[in-house]
Design a protein around this motif. Structure first.
Motif, PDB file in Angstrom:
ATOM      1  N   CYS A  42       0.824  -1.218   0.000  1.00 12.94           N
ATOM      2  CA  CYS A  42       0.000   0.000   0.000  1.00 12.94           C
ATOM      3  C   CYS A  42       0.855   1.265   0.000  1.00 12.94           C
ATOM      4  CB  CYS A  42      -0.959  -0.011   1.189  1.00 12.94           C
ATOM      5  SG  CYS A  42      -2.283  -1.223   1.002  1.00 12.94           S
ATOM      6  N   LEU A  56      -7.928   6.392  -1.647  1.00 12.87           N
ATOM      7  CA  LEU A  56      -8.681   5.150  -1.459  1.00 12.87           C
ATOM      8  C   LEU A  56     -10.144   5.483  -1.716  1.00 12.87           C
ATOM      9  CD1 LEU A  56      -8.889   2.156  -0.377  1.00 12.87           C
ATOM     10  CD2 LEU A  56      -9.307   3.189   1.861  1.00 12.87           C
ATOM     11  N   LEU A  59     -13.282   0.350   0.097  1.00 18.33           N
ATOM     12  CA  LEU A  59     -12.690  -0.846   0.690  1.00 18.33           C
ATOM     13  C   LEU A  59     -13.874  -1.718   1.084  1.00 18.33           C
ATOM     14  CD1 LEU A  59     -10.122  -0.828   3.623  1.00 18.33           C
ATOM     15  CD2 LEU A  59     -12.185  -2.196   3.729  1.00 18.33           C
ATOM     16  N   TYR A  81      -9.506  -3.338  -2.092  1.00 20.09           N
ATOM     17  CA  TYR A  81      -9.228  -1.913  -2.010  1.00 20.09           C
ATOM     18  C   TYR A  81      -9.324  -1.322  -3.424  1.00 20.09           C
ATOM     19  CZ  TYR A  81      -7.069  -3.599   2.306  1.00 20.09           C
ATOM     20  OH  TYR A  81      -6.827  -4.219   3.517  1.00 20.09           O
ATOM     21  N   ALA A 116      -9.842   5.011   4.990  1.00 21.96           N
ATOM     22  CA  ALA A 116     -10.049   3.599   5.321  1.00 21.96           C
ATOM     23  C   ALA A 116     -10.746   3.412   6.662  1.00 21.96           C
ATOM     24  CB  ALA A 116      -8.710   2.860   5.338  1.00 21.96           C
TER      25      ALA A 116
END
Length: 197
Positions: A42, A56, A59, A81, A116
């Motif tokens: 990541c 992002l 997720l 993801y 996230a």
């Protein structure tokens, strides 16, 4: 070389030794990495000068206990993801399977992408996926008294517990589900008895 082919080449070079699988389908790239490599992969996806996946987008948890038409071989739970590079106008999907089906744990990526936080809480709440190092891993969608994880494929469709207001006690009470489970598969309408002429 197309943009998609170029991205695949960069990913294969940058993630050499940490890439389990790379596939393309309908113009989208999906990569798979091992759980142990998740933080490093990541960081590299975010910071590599030719990748720059600074955002992002989503997720989500996945329960593969039943998948497709044949029995699933492999780990049960994965986290997927969805990443976007605004600066380079490219996307990638990263899939990572938890090593332990009984107690699925992956490292949190909150320090890499702050978005996230609530996504990981949702995957915990609905799938029972644990995120090691998460700053506040607790349920986000279901009630505090909820038992189980509703998006697991072995979770009963009617649930385990129901909540109702009890006037004699003057409060909300939890009790085992009192409705009978029913078949939710639609009936098939057949042509039996009809003659076409």
């Amino acid at each position: 070389m197309s943009r998609l082919e170029n991205l695949c080449e960069i990913l294969q070079t940058a993630l050499a030794g940490r890439l389990v699988k790379l596939t393309t389908h309908v113009g989208e790239v999906t990569i798979e990495a091992r759980a142990v490599d998740l933080p490093g992969v990541c960081h590299l996806l975010r910071d590599h000068r030719d990748l720059k996946f600074e955002q992002l987008i989503d997720l989500c948890g996945v329960d593969y206990s039943t998948y497709g038409t044949s029995p699933w071989e492999g780990r049960r739970f994965a986290v997927v993801y969805h990443l976007l590079s605004v600066s380079l106008n490219q996307r990638v999907r990263l899939k990572v399977f938890a090593e332990d089906d009984e107690f699925p744990v992956l490292a949190t990526v909150v320090e890499i992408w702050s978005a996230a936080n609530w996504f990981e809480r949702e995957a915990f709440d609905l799938f029972g996926l644990m995120f090691d190092g998460h700053p506040d891993l607790r349920r986000i969608l279901t009630d505090y008294g909820f038992i189980g994880h509703a998006f697991r494929k072995d979770f009963p469709m009617i649930g385990n517990v129901e909540m109702r207001y009890d006037a004699s006690q003057g409060r909300v009470v939890y009790q085992p589900v009192s409705i009978e489970e029913r078949n939710n598969v639609p009936r098939i309408i057949r042509d039996e008895g009809f003659h076409h002429g």
